[in-house]
Design an enzyme around this catalytic site. Structure first.
Site, PDB file in Angstrom:
ATOM      1  N   SER A 128      -0.215   2.381   2.804  1.00 48.50           N
ATOM      2  CA  SER A 128       0.129   2.364   1.388  1.00 48.50           C
ATOM      3  C   SER A 128       1.331   1.476   1.156  1.00 48.50           C
ATOM      4  O   SER A 128       2.120   1.222   2.058  1.00 48.50           O
ATOM      5  CB  SER A 128       0.414   3.777   0.885  1.00 48.50           C
ATOM      6  OG  SER A 128       1.706   4.177   1.292  1.00 48.50           O
ATOM      7  N   LYS A 129       1.379   0.999  -0.094  1.00 45.27           N
ATOM      8  CA  LYS A 129       2.505   0.155  -0.477  1.00 45.27           C
ATOM      9  C   LYS A 129       3.801   0.909  -0.251  1.00 45.27           C
ATOM     10  O   LYS A 129       4.780   0.382   0.218  1.00 45.27           O
ATOM     11  CB  LYS A 129       2.409  -0.185  -1.967  1.00 45.27           C
ATOM     12  CG  LYS A 129       1.380  -1.218  -2.279  1.00 45.27           C
ATOM     13  CD  LYS A 129       1.208  -1.367  -3.778  1.00 45.27           C
ATOM     14  CE  LYS A 129      -0.176  -1.913  -4.082  1.00 45.27           C
ATOM     15  NZ  LYS A 129      -0.594  -1.746  -5.453  1.00 45.27           N
ATOM     16  N   ARG A 130       3.753   2.180  -0.620  1.00 45.38           N
ATOM     17  CA  ARG A 130       4.972   2.978  -0.550  1.00 45.38           C
ATOM     18  C   ARG A 130       5.480   3.080   0.875  1.00 45.38           C
ATOM     19  O   ARG A 130       6.675   3.118   1.099  1.00 45.38           O
ATOM     20  CB  ARG A 130       4.713   4.382  -1.113  1.00 45.38           C
ATOM     21  CG  ARG A 130       5.487   4.654  -2.383  1.00 45.38           C
ATOM     22  CD  ARG A 130       5.002   5.922  -3.032  1.00 45.38           C
ATOM     23  NE  ARG A 130       3.608   5.800  -3.438  1.00 45.38           N
ATOM     24  CZ  ARG A 130       2.684   6.727  -3.203  1.00 45.38           C
ATOM     25  NH1 ARG A 130       2.981   7.812  -2.559  1.00 45.38           N
ATOM     26  NH2 ARG A 130       1.451   6.530  -3.614  1.00 45.38           N
ATOM     27  N   THR A 138       0.476  -3.774  -9.279  1.00 43.00           N
ATOM     28  CA  THR A 138       1.668  -2.981  -8.961  1.00 43.00           C
ATOM     29  C   THR A 138       2.298  -3.448  -7.655  1.00 43.00           C
ATOM     30  O   THR A 138       3.051  -2.719  -7.037  1.00 43.00           O
ATOM     31  CB  THR A 138       1.311  -1.491  -8.840  1.00 43.00           C
ATOM     32  OG1 THR A 138       0.254  -1.370  -7.884  1.00 43.00           O
ATOM     33  CG2 THR A 138       0.853  -0.921 -10.155  1.00 43.00           C
TER      34      THR A 138
END
Ligand code: GLU
Ligand code: ZN
Length: 480
Positions: free
Chosen positions: A255-257, A17
């Site tokens: 986090s990626k977000r 992802t």
């Protein structure tokens, strides 16, 4: 077997992802270290059953990151192995077959509830301050559900959670236990026939003979569901080690977000893979000694899961910088000459060999070499914000210093730098200027800025002619 340790089979099971950040690779590192430290195997498995979150190229990025860090896998994509395929989207038939076994054994049931009904159910539960979970509506009407499925009404398969308690001895967290009444009847197969993470992870960890599941502690609430599945299949579960998250400096989980940096970018910034591995290992693991600097091989020797803490670790970029500098200083001349090729493009090996003693002590990241060496390899244009003469040095002293230095270099060359340095120090002394302040004049003249590689070494590197030219040019600025 190593030192009587039972070989572990561990795995890293990323979902494709996006690129990997420090937090996710740290989990991979612990799994890799546990396998290597015990003389076991490390498996890479791509968990790509969530087609909606799939991001193209992530698989390639994930593998590139692991390879750059040296976290090689014994089985998995590219290398193969006897437990393949290692990409979940190529294993759907296996999951479906196992799902059927659960249905037959009564551990799973079909559910044809429409999204509208589920939304309405959740709203009702929320309004009544009840936990939102599937109300087993379909479990009570299985004949009707069967008929609907014959008519091709979309259905999901749900896990039937048995009443009781689920407990396990977590290698990192100790005993954890859940009341099964708090566990939702999890979806195992989606209506498109794809498995959810929960079914796929259990089937794969079992079929791939994983002995130790090492993963982020955000999965703790899922583990009771997984243990329920192991029981339903009649399989012995693996050991579980849930590792705490890596927090950013803001104390929020990386986090990626929230834009955590892709680990590969650290390479582009000039961090060494060994330093990254070292810094990551210290996020949650300690050797039990004062030692901070570890090569990957030393980590393999020392690592054990029971020294992984159960509290969150904060990623400290300053610590990474410090470790990176130390790892750079550990490199042999030839290793650094090799590594510098990329950062000092167009230089010969011989040139880099001469540069290494000037640079090695002063680099925090590899990229520093580029700016440190720039005035030695080409022109030395002055920094725009350079003050000349620098603070604490008057014009007369600066002129005397430059004239003397120039005369010294022209007549005596650059062979006895120590003597020259001493004479220039005495001169500054007689002007009442501290050597540290006075030599800034030379730094600016030779390097174009007030600091950099040691200035006498720099002169030796660029030679008599260029040194004299730069000293004269600086001197000329003072006459204006
Ligand atoms: N695919 C899951 C993830 O990316 C794996 C979790 C696990 O290791 O079980 O977080
Ligand atoms: Zn239903």
């Amino acid at each position: 077997m190593i030192d009587g340790r039972t070989p572990m089979r561990t795995r890293f099971a990323p979902s494709p992802t996006g690129p990997l950040h420090f937090g996710s690779v740290r989990t991979a590192l612990f799994a890799w270290l546990a396998a290597r430290a015990s003389g076991g195997q490390f498996v890479l498995r791509i968990e790509d059953t969530d087609q909606e979150r799939y991001l193209e190229d992530s698989e390639a990025l994930i593998m590139e990151t692991l390879l750059w860090l040296g976290l090689t896998w014994d089985e998995g994509p590219e290398v193969g192995g006897s437990h393949g395929p290692y990409v979940q989207s190529q294993r759907t038939a296996i999951y479906r077959e196992h799902a059927e076994r659960l249905v037959t054994g009564g551990a799973a049931y079909w559910c044809t509830c429409s999204p509208e009904r589920l939304t309405e159910m959740r709203e009702r539960q929320r309004a009544a301050s009840e936990p939102t979970r599937y109300d087993r509506h379909c479990l009570a009407i299985q004949d009707e559900v069967r008929r609907q499925r014959d008519e091709l009404v979309p259905a999901v398969l749900r896990q039937r959670i048995e009443p009781g308690r689920t407990r396990w001895d977590d290698v990192v967290r100790g005993e954890i236990s859940f009341d099964n009444a708090d566990i939702d009847d999890q979806v195992l197969l989606k209506s498109d026939g794809f498995p959810t993470y929960h079914l796929a992870v259990v089937v794969d960890d079992h079929l791939m003979d994983i002995t130790d599941v090492i993963r982020s502690d955000e999965w703790i609430p899922s583990t009771p569901k997984h243990l329920g599945l192991y029981q339903a299949f009649g399989w012995a579960p693996p050991r579980f080690a849930h590792v705490p998250p890596v927090l950013g400096e803001d104390r929020l989980k990386l986090s990626k977000r929230r834009g955590a940096r892709n680990v590969l970018e650290y390479g582009e910034l000039g961090y060494l893979a060994a330093a990254i591995v070292n810094a990551m290992a210290l996020l949650g693991w300690s050797s039990g000694t004062e030692q901070e600097l570890f090569t990957p091989a030393e980590l393999v020797e020392r690592f054990s899961l029971d020294r992984v803490h159960d509290s969150a670790a904060v990623f400290d970029p300053k610590r990474l910088d410090s470790l990176n500098g130390q790892h750079i200083r550990r490199l042999s001349v030839e290793e650094l000459v090799e590594q510098l090729e990329f950062w000092l493009l167009g230089t010969s090996k011989e040139t880099r060999r001469r540069l290494v003693p000037l640079l090695q002590e002063r680099m925090v990241v590899m990229r520093d070499a580029t700016s440190l060496a720039a005035p030695l390899l080409g022109d030395a244009p002055w920094d725009d914000d350079v003050v000349f003469p620098p603070r604490k040095v008057d014009g007369d002293t600066a002129i005397a210093l430059l004239d003397t230095a120039c005369a010294e270099v022209e007549s005596g060359g650059l062979d006895d730098l120590t003597a020259m340095r001493e004479r220039l120090t005495a001169l500054l002394d007689s002007h009442g200027v501290k050597a540290r302040d006075g030599f800034r004049v030379l730094y600016i003249a030779i390097l174009g800025r007030a600091q950099g590689v040691p200035v006498f070494d720099a002169m030796a590197f660029i030679g008599v002619e260029v040194s004299v030219r730069r000293l004269r040019a600086a001197r000329a600025r003072l006459e204006l």
